[in-house]
Design a protein around this motif. Structure first.
Motif, PDB file in Angstrom:
ATOM      1  N   ALA A  22     -16.903 -16.865  42.157  1.00  0.00           N
ATOM      2  CA  ALA A  22     -18.288 -16.715  42.626  1.00  0.00           C
ATOM      3  C   ALA A  22     -18.372 -17.082  44.102  1.00  0.00           C
ATOM      4  O   ALA A  22     -17.964 -18.168  44.518  1.00  0.00           O
ATOM      5  CB  ALA A  22     -19.218 -17.601  41.806  1.00  0.00           C
ATOM      6  N   LYS A  23     -18.905 -16.166  44.904  1.00  0.00           N
ATOM      7  CA  LYS A  23     -19.048 -16.384  46.339  1.00  0.00           C
ATOM      8  C   LYS A  23     -20.461 -16.013  46.767  1.00  0.00           C
ATOM      9  O   LYS A  23     -21.092 -15.134  46.193  1.00  0.00           O
ATOM     10  CB  LYS A  23     -18.047 -15.536  47.124  1.00  0.00           C
ATOM     11  CG  LYS A  23     -16.592 -15.876  46.840  1.00  0.00           C
ATOM     12  CD  LYS A  23     -15.664 -14.980  47.645  1.00  0.00           C
ATOM     13  CE  LYS A  23     -14.214 -15.298  47.355  1.00  0.00           C
ATOM     14  NZ  LYS A  23     -13.291 -14.422  48.111  1.00  0.00           N
ATOM     15  N   LYS A  24     -20.924 -16.730  47.788  1.00  0.00           N
ATOM     16  CA  LYS A  24     -22.249 -16.447  48.322  1.00  0.00           C
ATOM     17  C   LYS A  24     -22.138 -15.363  49.396  1.00  0.00           C
ATOM     18  O   LYS A  24     -21.490 -15.547  50.409  1.00  0.00           O
ATOM     19  CB  LYS A  24     -22.870 -17.710  48.929  1.00  0.00           C
ATOM     20  CG  LYS A  24     -23.216 -18.781  47.898  1.00  0.00           C
ATOM     21  CD  LYS A  24     -23.896 -19.969  48.556  1.00  0.00           C
ATOM     22  CE  LYS A  24     -24.283 -21.018  47.519  1.00  0.00           C
ATOM     23  NZ  LYS A  24     -24.929 -22.194  48.141  1.00  0.00           N
ATOM     24  N   ALA A  25     -22.763 -14.232  49.158  1.00  0.00           N
ATOM     25  CA  ALA A  25     -22.808 -13.137  50.132  1.00  0.00           C
ATOM     26  C   ALA A  25     -24.268 -12.721  50.278  1.00  0.00           C
ATOM     27  O   ALA A  25     -24.838 -12.116  49.373  1.00  0.00           O
ATOM     28  CB  ALA A  25     -21.947 -11.974  49.682  1.00  0.00           C
ATOM     29  N   THR A  26     -24.859 -13.054  51.417  1.00  0.00           N
ATOM     30  CA  THR A  26     -26.297 -12.858  51.587  1.00  0.00           C
ATOM     31  C   THR A  26     -26.679 -11.394  51.479  1.00  0.00           C
ATOM     32  O   THR A  26     -27.645 -11.046  50.789  1.00  0.00           O
ATOM     33  CB  THR A  26     -26.744 -13.418  52.949  1.00  0.00           C
ATOM     34  OG1 THR A  26     -26.318 -14.781  53.063  1.00  0.00           O
ATOM     35  CG2 THR A  26     -28.258 -13.352  53.081  1.00  0.00           C
ATOM     36  N   TRP A  27     -25.915 -10.518  52.124  1.00  0.00           N
ATOM     37  CA  TRP A  27     -26.293  -9.109  52.122  1.00  0.00           C
ATOM     38  C   TRP A  27     -26.131  -8.497  50.730  1.00  0.00           C
ATOM     39  O   TRP A  27     -26.923  -7.649  50.315  1.00  0.00           O
ATOM     40  CB  TRP A  27     -25.463  -8.341  53.149  1.00  0.00           C
ATOM     41  CG  TRP A  27     -23.997  -8.286  52.843  1.00  0.00           C
ATOM     42  CD1 TRP A  27     -23.046  -9.191  53.189  1.00  0.00           C
ATOM     43  CD2 TRP A  27     -23.325  -7.254  52.105  1.00  0.00           C
ATOM     44  NE1 TRP A  27     -21.813  -8.808  52.717  1.00  0.00           N
ATOM     45  CE2 TRP A  27     -21.946  -7.614  52.067  1.00  0.00           C
ATOM     46  CE3 TRP A  27     -23.736  -6.070  51.509  1.00  0.00           C
ATOM     47  CZ2 TRP A  27     -20.994  -6.832  51.432  1.00  0.00           C
ATOM     48  CZ3 TRP A  27     -22.786  -5.289  50.874  1.00  0.00           C
ATOM     49  CH2 TRP A  27     -21.445  -5.672  50.842  1.00  0.00           C
ATOM     50  N   LYS A  28     -25.122  -8.953  49.989  1.00  0.00           N
ATOM     51  CA  LYS A  28     -24.961  -8.455  48.619  1.00  0.00           C
ATOM     52  C   LYS A  28     -26.086  -8.946  47.717  1.00  0.00           C
ATOM     53  O   LYS A  28     -26.614  -8.198  46.896  1.00  0.00           O
ATOM     54  CB  LYS A  28     -23.616  -8.901  48.050  1.00  0.00           C
ATOM     55  CG  LYS A  28     -22.411  -8.174  48.638  1.00  0.00           C
ATOM     56  CD  LYS A  28     -21.149  -8.594  47.922  1.00  0.00           C
ATOM     57  CE  LYS A  28     -19.938  -7.829  48.454  1.00  0.00           C
ATOM     58  NZ  LYS A  28     -18.692  -8.224  47.755  1.00  0.00           N
ATOM     59  N   THR A  29     -26.458 -10.199  47.891  1.00  0.00           N
ATOM     60  CA  THR A  29     -27.548 -10.755  47.083  1.00  0.00           C
ATOM     61  C   THR A  29     -28.856 -10.041  47.383  1.00  0.00           C
ATOM     62  O   THR A  29     -29.626  -9.704  46.472  1.00  0.00           O
ATOM     63  CB  THR A  29     -27.693 -12.260  47.364  1.00  0.00           C
ATOM     64  OG1 THR A  29     -26.442 -12.918  47.138  1.00  0.00           O
ATOM     65  CG2 THR A  29     -28.751 -12.874  46.461  1.00  0.00           C
TER      66      THR A  29
END
Length: 239
Positions: free
Chosen positions: A145-152
């Motif tokens: 699990a990774k935080k990706a702002t544009w994907k979110t």
């Protein structure tokens, strides 16, 4: 049943064993599964005496015994979660190793469950499980699990668009079935309250709520189909 048996025969000592069923791949046919047994629970004598008193005390005894069983089931769930956290990435234990780990964890927890550190670990693991459930993740997905702002953001916009489209498509059906929904809600809740007031063992009466909901829906659908058939021309009915 346990309270009733012990109330009828004081010599009977009923024990309740929490059982957990864990599937390795629940979505696959014939996937492996592990059956986990918790420590046997004794039915407190105080609950039996409350059950004998009848009326509201009987309901309270049943409710408290269910809470006791629920805590025992949470212990089985806790052992599963601890085993997942204990296993490092890349390890693939066999079924025999999983069963052996469960046995040792359960034995250790039963012996040290009153220790402050074990109590804190239990609270942390349960909170971790709750957080995973809220996020819609499984334990094995956490390392990836990774935080990706544009994907979110793109996922949020996509799902919002889907929600808007499906909401518009579902609006006519909601309007047409609105009276039935209100009717089911009012009558089923009233019947559940009546059954709960008349019973000495029901905890919430959800079974009555669901039963009356199904009966009212079936009756409404049958009535609607008959009305529709009467309004159709005879030629359409033959077709």
């Amino acid at each position: 049943m346990a309270l009733g048996a012990m109330a009828n025969d004081p010599s009977v000592n009923v024990k309740i064993v929490p059982v957990g069923l864990y599937y390795f791949h629940a979505h696959r046919f014939r996937s492996r599964a592990v059956v986990e047994f918790g420590s046997a629970l004794d039915v407190p004598e105080g609950f039996v005496q409350m059950f004998k008193q009848g009326s509201s005390s009987k309901c309270q005894a049943v409710s408290k015994l269910l809470d006791l069983i629920y805590d025992g089931l949470k212990t089985v769930t806790l052992i599963q979660a601890v085993r997942h956290l204990y296993k490092t990435t890349g390890q693939h234990p066999t079924l025999e190793q999983v069963v052996e780990l469960n046995r040792h964890f359960l034995k250790g927890y039963t012996h040290f469950k009153d220790e402050p550190r074990v109590q804190k670990l239990k609270a942390d693991v349960l909170e971790y499980n709750r957080l995973l459930r809220d996020l819609g993740l499984r334990d094995h997905q956490v390392p990836q699990a990774k935080k990706a702002t544009w994907k979110t953001l793109s996922l949020l916009l996509y799902r919002s668009l889907l929600l808007l489209i499906w909401g518009v498509l579902a609006l006519p059906g909601t309007v047409l079935n609105g009276p039935v929904i209100v009717l089911v809600s009012v009558i089923s809740r009233r019947k559940a309250q009546e059954a709960f007031a008349a019973s000495v063992v029901k905890v919430a009466g959800r079974d009555v709520l669901a039963t009356w909901g199904i009966l009212i829906c079936l009756g409404s659908c049958t009535h609607s189909m008959r009305s529709l058939r009467q309004r159709l021309p005879s030629e359409s009915r033959l077709l």
